[in-house]
Design a protein around this motif. Sequence first.
Motif, PDB file in Angstrom:
ATOM      1  N   GLY A  62       0.816  -1.215   0.000  1.00  0.00           N
ATOM      2  CA  GLY A  62       0.000   0.000   0.000  1.00  0.00           C
ATOM      3  C   GLY A  62       0.846   1.259   0.000  1.00  0.00           C
ATOM      4  N   LEU A  63       1.932   1.260   0.779  1.00  0.00           N
ATOM      5  CA  LEU A  63       2.817   2.424   0.833  1.00  0.00           C
ATOM      6  C   LEU A  63       3.456   2.682  -0.530  1.00  0.00           C
ATOM      7  CD1 LEU A  63       4.344   4.619   2.430  1.00  0.00           C
ATOM      8  CD2 LEU A  63       6.043   2.878   3.016  1.00  0.00           C
ATOM      9  N   VAL A  64       3.926   1.630  -1.182  1.00  0.00           N
ATOM     10  CA  VAL A  64       4.553   1.770  -2.494  1.00  0.00           C
ATOM     11  C   VAL A  64       3.554   2.330  -3.514  1.00  0.00           C
ATOM     12  CG1 VAL A  64       5.568   0.505  -4.427  1.00  0.00           C
ATOM     13  CG2 VAL A  64       6.287  -0.005  -2.097  1.00  0.00           C
ATOM     14  N   LEU A  65       2.331   1.828  -3.483  1.00  0.00           N
ATOM     15  CA  LEU A  65       1.323   2.293  -4.436  1.00  0.00           C
ATOM     16  C   LEU A  65       0.946   3.752  -4.192  1.00  0.00           C
ATOM     17  CD1 LEU A  65      -1.020  -0.830  -4.637  1.00  0.00           C
ATOM     18  CD2 LEU A  65       0.524   0.027  -6.400  1.00  0.00           C
ATOM     19  N   VAL A  66       0.861   4.152  -2.925  1.00  0.00           N
ATOM     20  CA  VAL A  66       0.548   5.556  -2.617  1.00  0.00           C
ATOM     21  C   VAL A  66       1.672   6.470  -3.084  1.00  0.00           C
ATOM     22  CG1 VAL A  66       0.296   7.210  -0.727  1.00  0.00           C
ATOM     23  CG2 VAL A  66      -1.020   5.107  -0.699  1.00  0.00           C
ATOM     24  N   LEU A  67       2.917   6.108  -2.800  1.00  0.00           N
ATOM     25  CA  LEU A  67       4.051   6.941  -3.205  1.00  0.00           C
ATOM     26  C   LEU A  67       4.140   7.032  -4.727  1.00  0.00           C
ATOM     27  CD1 LEU A  67       6.793   5.714  -0.683  1.00  0.00           C
ATOM     28  CD2 LEU A  67       5.462   7.826  -0.586  1.00  0.00           C
ATOM     29  N   ALA A  68       3.949   5.896  -5.402  1.00  0.00           N
ATOM     30  CA  ALA A  68       4.041   5.886  -6.863  1.00  0.00           C
ATOM     31  C   ALA A  68       2.919   6.709  -7.495  1.00  0.00           C
ATOM     32  CB  ALA A  68       4.009   4.451  -7.380  1.00  0.00           C
ATOM     33  N   SER A  69       1.686   6.499  -7.036  1.00  0.00           N
ATOM     34  CA  SER A  69       0.552   7.231  -7.610  1.00  0.00           C
ATOM     35  C   SER A  69       0.644   8.717  -7.312  1.00  0.00           C
ATOM     36  CB  SER A  69      -0.762   6.660  -7.070  1.00  0.00           C
ATOM     37  OG  SER A  69      -0.801   6.734  -5.660  1.00  0.00           O
ATOM     38  N   ASN A  70       1.097   9.082  -6.113  1.00  0.00           N
ATOM     39  CA  ASN A  70       1.256  10.499  -5.779  1.00  0.00           C
ATOM     40  C   ASN A  70       2.326  11.151  -6.652  1.00  0.00           C
ATOM     41  OD1 ASN A  70       0.544  12.678  -3.638  1.00  0.00           O
ATOM     42  ND2 ASN A  70       2.787  12.669  -3.678  1.00  0.00           N
ATOM     43  N   TYR A  71       3.412  10.420  -6.922  1.00  0.00           N
ATOM     44  CA  TYR A  71       4.482  10.925  -7.785  1.00  0.00           C
ATOM     45  C   TYR A  71       3.970  11.144  -9.209  1.00  0.00           C
ATOM     46  CZ  TYR A  71       8.823  10.943 -10.493  1.00  0.00           C
ATOM     47  OH  TYR A  71       9.839  11.275 -11.358  1.00  0.00           O
ATOM     48  N   ILE A  72       3.207  10.190  -9.724  1.00  0.00           N
ATOM     49  CA  ILE A  72       2.669  10.305 -11.084  1.00  0.00           C
ATOM     50  C   ILE A  72       1.692  11.473 -11.184  1.00  0.00           C
ATOM     51  CG2 ILE A  72       1.240   9.152 -12.817  1.00  0.00           C
ATOM     52  CD1 ILE A  72       2.427   6.490 -11.819  1.00  0.00           C
ATOM     53  N   VAL A  73       0.843  11.620 -10.185  1.00  0.00           N
ATOM     54  CA  VAL A  73      -0.139  12.707 -10.185  1.00  0.00           C
ATOM     55  C   VAL A  73       0.554  14.065 -10.194  1.00  0.00           C
ATOM     56  CG1 VAL A  73      -1.826  13.868  -8.702  1.00  0.00           C
ATOM     57  CG2 VAL A  73      -2.063  11.441  -9.176  1.00  0.00           C
ATOM     58  N   LYS A  74       1.596  14.223  -9.394  1.00  0.00           N
ATOM     59  CA  LYS A  74       2.315  15.494  -9.345  1.00  0.00           C
ATOM     60  C   LYS A  74       3.065  15.753 -10.644  1.00  0.00           C
ATOM     61  CE  LYS A  74       3.848  17.029  -5.438  1.00  0.00           C
ATOM     62  NZ  LYS A  74       4.600  17.245  -4.182  1.00  0.00           N
ATOM     63  N   LYS A  75       3.573  14.682 -11.270  1.00  0.00           N
ATOM     64  CA  LYS A  75       4.245  14.839 -12.556  1.00  0.00           C
ATOM     65  C   LYS A  75       3.265  15.292 -13.643  1.00  0.00           C
ATOM     66  CE  LYS A  75       8.630  13.968 -12.085  1.00  0.00           C
ATOM     67  NZ  LYS A  75       9.644  14.979 -12.476  1.00  0.00           N
ATOM     68  N   LEU A  76       2.008  14.907 -13.508  1.00  0.00           N
ATOM     69  CA  LEU A  76       0.984  15.310 -14.474  1.00  0.00           C
ATOM     70  C   LEU A  76       0.462  16.716 -14.224  1.00  0.00           C
ATOM     71  CD1 LEU A  76      -1.063  11.978 -14.719  1.00  0.00           C
ATOM     72  CD2 LEU A  76       0.542  12.916 -16.394  1.00  0.00           C
ATOM     73  N   GLY A  77       0.984  17.365 -13.177  1.00  0.00           N
ATOM     74  CA  GLY A  77       0.624  18.747 -12.904  1.00  0.00           C
ATOM     75  C   GLY A  77      -0.503  18.942 -11.922  1.00  0.00           C
ATOM     76  N   HIS A  78      -0.937  17.864 -11.272  1.00  0.00           N
ATOM     77  CA  HIS A  78      -2.008  17.978 -10.286  1.00  0.00           C
ATOM     78  C   HIS A  78      -1.418  17.991  -8.878  1.00  0.00           C
ATOM     79  CE1 HIS A  78      -4.912  17.304 -13.471  1.00  0.00           C
ATOM     80  NE2 HIS A  78      -4.255  16.230 -13.828  1.00  0.00           N
ATOM     81  N   GLU A  79      -2.263  18.316  -7.919  1.00  0.00           N
ATOM     82  CA  GLU A  79      -1.837  18.364  -6.522  1.00  0.00           C
ATOM     83  C   GLU A  79      -2.079  17.004  -5.870  1.00  0.00           C
ATOM     84  OE1 GLU A  79      -2.597  20.963  -2.437  1.00  0.00           O
ATOM     85  OE2 GLU A  79      -3.571  21.507  -4.313  1.00  0.00           O
TER      86      GLU A  79
END
Length: 321
Positions: free
Chosen positions: A301-318
């Motif tokens: 779960g921690l890995v998925l949260v960190l990865a998804s949060n990183y991708i979201v920020k790279k796409l320009g979202h908060e």
Amino acid sequence: MQQSTVVSNKTINGTKAGSGSSSLLKRMAMYKYMYLLALPGILYFIIFKFIPLWGLLLAFKEYNPYSGFSGSEWVGFKYFTELFADANFYMMMRNTFAINIFGLIFLFPIPILLALMLNEVRHEAFKRFNQSIVYMPHFLSWVVVASMTFFILSADVGIVNKVISGMGHETISFLSNPNYFWGLLTAQSMWKEAGWGTIIFLAAMAGVDPQRYEAAVVDGASRWRQIWHITLPAIRPTIIILLILRLGHMADVGFEQILLMMNPLVLSVAEVFDTYAYTHGILKGQISMGITVGMFKGVVGLVLVLASNYIVKKLGHEGIY
């Protein structure tokens, strides 16, 4: 001269430290009621979230109730090796992720759609009545939901199969056919939790400035255009945050729901990490193995949260942080 400089520096540092602590105390005194209001939540996290973290050490020990927590033998990654080498490990991973993906595709969008529809209802009394109706299933226990499912879909006494047999067709084994199990779980979750999930989205929609809708009406925008260009962009941050948090639970499945719905005929699609931890940790008394499974789920779960949060920020979202 050097000694006086050192003393003065100590005095300055001490003053700074003292002023920092005193300013913190002043802020706490100023907002004492806010801190008092937050105290139950802080105590909850300390008692039930932080203190139990010491129990994770048992995943690396051969826990013996007679030897106690500190006296149990240290075995390193023995239980992790056994978990990964288990013949059912990949089956459990497949079932866990498949059930969660079904929920992500079919369950996650439903509260958004319901909230959009409820937000379009202009009659307040009718709107509150509908909200109450869709909220109600959330307060039913999974025991009640499973009993209702049995009463509706059972091959022997189920209403659906009675209708099918009354029409001259053979009954369908909804509850014992592995092909229906994941869809059945998803349908139960949609009926039970979809209405409750609308609360956050309705709150986000309530924060949209009404002047934006008024300006859209002046420009000739239809209701659909207002939803697409005003409402959805306004709740997009909420959707993203909830999606990230949902991905953090991809290794978790509703244990009570699975336990009540599973049977030997659907075990190949029903065995998940939660039931495995229950079987080994509680029924077989292998506490260390149960904690190992829980720790593995937490890491995923921690890995998925960190990865998804990183991708979201790279796409320009908060993201969430």
